[in-house]
Design a protein around this motif. Structure first.
Motif, mmCIF file in Angstrom:
data_model
loop_
_atom_site.group_PDB
_atom_site.id
_atom_site.type_symbol
_atom_site.label_atom_id
_atom_site.label_comp_id
_atom_site.label_asym_id
_atom_site.label_seq_id
_atom_site.Cartn_x
_atom_site.Cartn_y
_atom_site.Cartn_z
ATOM 1 N N MET A 87 16.277 4.482 -44.574
ATOM 2 C CA MET A 87 15.049 5.220 -44.300
ATOM 3 C C MET A 87 14.570 5.956 -45.547
ATOM 4 O O MET A 87 13.381 5.911 -45.897
ATOM 5 C CB MET A 87 15.259 6.209 -43.157
ATOM 6 C CG MET A 87 13.976 6.912 -42.715
ATOM 7 S SD MET A 87 14.239 8.074 -41.353
ATOM 8 C CE MET A 87 14.937 9.466 -42.232
ATOM 9 N N LEU A 88 15.491 6.629 -46.243
ATOM 10 C CA LEU A 88 15.113 7.343 -47.465
ATOM 11 C C LEU A 88 14.633 6.371 -48.538
ATOM 12 O O LEU A 88 13.664 6.655 -49.264
ATOM 13 C CB LEU A 88 16.310 8.157 -47.979
ATOM 14 C CG LEU A 88 16.736 9.335 -47.099
ATOM 15 C CD1 LEU A 88 18.018 9.961 -47.629
ATOM 16 C CD2 LEU A 88 15.631 10.384 -47.031
ATOM 17 N N ALA A 89 15.300 5.215 -48.652
ATOM 18 C CA ALA A 89 14.870 4.218 -49.633
ATOM 19 C C ALA A 89 13.467 3.719 -49.313
ATOM 20 O O ALA A 89 12.623 3.565 -50.213
ATOM 21 C CB ALA A 89 15.859 3.055 -49.658
ATOM 22 N N TYR B 273 16.428 14.061 -38.295
ATOM 23 C CA TYR B 273 17.493 13.792 -39.262
ATOM 24 C C TYR B 273 17.742 14.979 -40.185
ATOM 25 O O TYR B 273 18.847 15.131 -40.715
ATOM 26 C CB TYR B 273 17.186 12.502 -40.032
ATOM 27 C CG TYR B 273 17.368 11.300 -39.148
ATOM 28 C CD1 TYR B 273 18.639 10.904 -38.749
ATOM 29 C CD2 TYR B 273 16.272 10.603 -38.643
ATOM 30 C CE1 TYR B 273 18.817 9.830 -37.897
ATOM 31 C CE2 TYR B 273 16.443 9.527 -37.797
ATOM 32 C CZ TYR B 273 17.721 9.140 -37.432
ATOM 33 O OH TYR B 273 17.893 8.082 -36.574
ATOM 34 N N LEU B 274 16.748 15.828 -40.357
ATOM 35 C CA LEU B 274 17.003 17.085 -41.063
ATOM 36 C C LEU B 274 17.966 17.941 -40.241
ATOM 37 O O LEU B 274 18.878 18.579 -40.787
ATOM 38 C CB LEU B 274 15.688 17.834 -41.297
ATOM 39 C CG LEU B 274 15.793 19.163 -42.057
ATOM 40 C CD1 LEU B 274 16.394 18.952 -43.444
ATOM 41 C CD2 LEU B 274 14.418 19.837 -42.161
ATOM 42 N N LEU C 93 24.107 4.994 -42.411
ATOM 43 C CA LEU C 93 23.613 3.615 -42.440
ATOM 44 C C LEU C 93 22.153 3.516 -42.017
ATOM 45 O O LEU C 93 21.487 2.530 -42.319
ATOM 46 C CB LEU C 93 24.474 2.732 -41.537
ATOM 47 C CG LEU C 93 25.917 2.510 -42.020
ATOM 48 C CD1 LEU C 93 26.733 1.813 -40.935
ATOM 49 C CD2 LEU C 93 25.918 1.688 -43.298
ATOM 50 N N LEU C 94 21.652 4.516 -41.311
ATOM 51 C CA LEU C 94 20.232 4.559 -40.968
ATOM 52 C C LEU C 94 19.465 5.437 -41.943
ATOM 53 O O LEU C 94 18.363 5.086 -42.387
ATOM 54 C CB LEU C 94 20.060 5.063 -39.536
ATOM 55 C CG LEU C 94 18.649 4.994 -38.936
ATOM 56 C CD1 LEU C 94 18.711 4.771 -37.431
ATOM 57 C CD2 LEU C 94 17.843 6.254 -39.207
ATOM 58 N N LEU C 95 20.052 6.571 -42.296
ATOM 59 C CA LEU C 95 19.375 7.508 -43.188
ATOM 60 C C LEU C 95 19.135 6.910 -44.565
ATOM 61 O O LEU C 95 18.070 7.106 -45.159
ATOM 62 C CB LEU C 95 20.210 8.790 -43.326
ATOM 63 C CG LEU C 95 19.978 9.888 -42.289
ATOM 64 C CD1 LEU C 95 20.974 11.016 -42.501
ATOM 65 C CD2 LEU C 95 18.556 10.414 -42.373
ATOM 66 N N ALA D 148 19.988 -0.317 -40.489
ATOM 67 C CA ALA D 148 19.140 -0.469 -41.678
ATOM 68 C C ALA D 148 17.719 -0.865 -41.290
ATOM 69 O O ALA D 148 16.740 -0.332 -41.819
ATOM 70 C CB ALA D 148 19.748 -1.500 -42.629
ATOM 71 N N LEU D 149 17.596 -1.809 -40.353
ATOM 72 C CA LEU D 149 16.267 -2.263 -39.935
ATOM 73 C C LEU D 149 15.468 -1.132 -39.295
ATOM 74 O O LEU D 149 14.269 -0.974 -39.568
ATOM 75 C CB LEU D 149 16.407 -3.433 -38.956
ATOM 76 C CG LEU D 149 16.778 -4.780 -39.587
ATOM 77 C CD1 LEU D 149 17.215 -5.771 -38.521
ATOM 78 C CD2 LEU D 149 15.604 -5.337 -40.395
ATOM 79 N N VAL D 150 16.130 -0.340 -38.448
ATOM 80 C CA VAL D 150 15.438 0.797 -37.831
ATOM 81 C C VAL D 150 15.067 1.816 -38.899
ATOM 82 O O VAL D 150 13.960 2.372 -38.897
ATOM 83 C CB VAL D 150 16.313 1.439 -36.736
ATOM 84 C CG1 VAL D 150 15.678 2.735 -36.233
ATOM 85 C CG2 VAL D 150 16.499 0.475 -35.567
#
Length: 362
Positions: free
Chosen positions: A42-44, A152-153, A37-39, A245-247
Motif C-alpha cells: 500500500m505504501l509503495a 492503519y495509522l 504484507l498489506l501495508l 499485496a493485491l489489496v
C-alpha cells in the motif's frame, strides 16, 4: 507499439511497483509490524500516486483477493468462542459497547470538525480488523483511501503502545517468533474447495449486488463450513501474501495528490483521536481490573482498539488470559461487522453530519 508495446510498458510499471514494495515489506516485517504484507504494498503504491499512467489492479483479481482475506478471517473465529462469551456475557457486552461508543464519538468529533467527510470518519474510527473495515467502508460509501489511512495509522500506534506495555510488564519473553515457511506442504483438495468458495461468492455477489459480499460471504460461509467439518479452509502463506499485496496495491493506487495533501493536513488531529482512543480504552481496562478482577495486562490487551491479529501476536508472547483477550477482540469485531453500516448511518443521521463521503476534498 500497440498491444505489445502497451503490455511491455505495463510490465515495466508492475516491475517497478514490485521493486519498490519488496524492501518496504522487508523493513516492516523486520520490526514485526502486523499487516506488513498489506501495508508495504500500500505504501509503495501511494508513492506512485498522482501519475497519470500508473498500474491498475484488475477489479476481478482485486475482489478475489478480498475473498481470500475473508476466508482467512473465518479461520480465526472458532465456534468455541461462543462458550467464552456465554460465561461472561455482561462483561463482554459492556467492554464491546464501551469501546465502540468511544470510537464512534471520536469519529463524530473528527467529522464535526470537518477533518474528514461524512461516514469516512466513522468507518476510520471503528476498532475492528483494519483490512475488513477498509474493504467494507468502500462498499458502504466511505472513502476507502482515508479509511485505510486512519485504520492503519491506528494499527501502528496500537501495536507500538501495546507491545511496549507488554514488554515493560513482563519483560522480554525470550521466545522468538517462528520463522515463516512460505511454501509448506499444501492440501490441494482443500485449497481447491477454498478457491471454489471464493469464486462462487464472487459470482453471487455480482449477481445479487451484495455490498461487501465478496468479503462477507466467504467469511460467513467459511466459519460455518469449517466449524461443522464440511470443509477445511486451506490458505498457503504465498497465497495470503499475494492477496494482501493485491489489496494493498488496490488501496494505494487510488490515492491522488489532493488526497495525500488532505491526509497530511488531517494527520495531527487523526493521530490525536487515535491516542485518545488508546487512552480511553486504557481507562476501560482499569475498570475491568477494579470491578471484574481481571489482571491488568489481560484487561489492557482485551480492550485495546485492535486489530485482533496484532493483539494475538502480543498476547502469545505474554503471560495473559489469551481466550479472554481474543474473545473480547473477536466479539467487538463481529458486532462491528454486523452493525457497522447501520451504526455509521445512524451517527451521521442523528448528528446532522453531511454524508457526502465521495465529494471532492478541499
Amino acid at each position: 507499439m500497440s498491444v505489445m508495446g502497451g503490455a511491455g510498458v505495463q510490465a515495466i510499471r508492475w516491475g517497478a511497483l514490485l521493486f519498490v514494495s519488496a524492501p518496504i515489506v522487508y523493513v516492516l516485517e523486520s520490526v514485526h509490524l502486523p499487516a506488513a504484507l498489506l501495508l508495504g504494498p500500500m505504501l509503495a503504491a501511494i508513492l506512485f500516486a498522482g501519475f497519470e499512467k500508473q498500474v491498475v489492479v484488475p477489479p476481478a483479481i482485486g475482489l478475489m483477493a478480498q475473498g481470500v482475506i475473508g476466508c482467512m478471517i473465518a479461520t480465526t473465529i472458532p465456534l468455541s468462542i461462543l462458550g467464552e462469551l456465554a460465561r461472561d456475557w455482561p462483561l463482554f457486552l459492556a467492554g464491546v459497547v464501551s469501546v465502540i461508543v468511544a470510537a464512534c464519538s471520536l469519529g463524530w468529533v473528527l467529522a464535526k470538525l470537518q477533518v474528514l467527510p461524512g461516514t469516512t470518519a466513522i468507518w476510520g474510527s471503528f476498532p475492528g480488523a483494519a483490512s475488513a473495515m477498509t474493504i467494507m467502508a468502500d462498499s458502504f460509501g466511505a472513502d476507502m483511501r482515508l479509511v485505510a489511512f486512519m485504520q492503519y495509522l491506528r494499527v501502528v500506534c496500537v501495536s507500538v503502545v501495546a507491545s511496549t506495555i507488554a514488554r515493560i510488564w513482563v519483560g522480554h519473553s525470550g521466545t522468538p517468533l517462528p520463522a515463516m515457511v512460505w511454501f509448506p506442504p499444501v492440501d490441494w483438495l482443500a485449497l481447491a474447495a477454498t478457491i471454489l468458495l471464493i469464486v462462487v461468492s464472487f459470482f453471487v455477489t455480482r449477481w445479487f449486488k451484495i455490498a461487501a459480499g465478496i468479503f462477507l460471504l466467504p467469511m460467513i460461509l467459511g466459519i460455518v463450513l469449517q466449524n461443522t467439518g464440511v470443509m477445511k479452509i486451506e490458505l498457503p502463506p504465498w497465497l495470503l501474501a499475494a492477496s494482501y499485496a493485491l489489496v494493498g496495491w488496490t488501496i494505494g493506487l487510488r490515492f491522488t495528490w489532493p488526497i495525500l495533501a488532505h491526509a497530511a493536513r488531517a494527520l495531527p488531529r487523526v493521530l490525536g483521536s487515535i491516542l485518545a482512543l488508546i487512552a480511553i480504552c486504557g481507562l476501560f481496562a482499569v475498570v475491568l481490573v477494579k470491578f471484574a478482577g481481571i489482571d491488568p495486562l489481560t484487561a489492557y490487551l482485551a480492550t485495546s482498539p485492535g486489530g485482533a491479529d496484532s493483539v494475538a501476536i502480543i498476547s502469545a508472547s505474554s503471560n495473559v488470559d489469551i481466550p479472554f483477550v481474543m474473545a473480547m477482540q473477536l466479539a467487538r469485531f463481529l458486532v462491528i461487522l454486523i452493525a457497522g453500516p447501520a451504526i455509521a448511518r445512524l451517527v451521521v443521521k442523528w448528528s446532522g453530519l453531511r454524508d457526502a463521503t465521495r465529494a471532492p476534498l478541499p
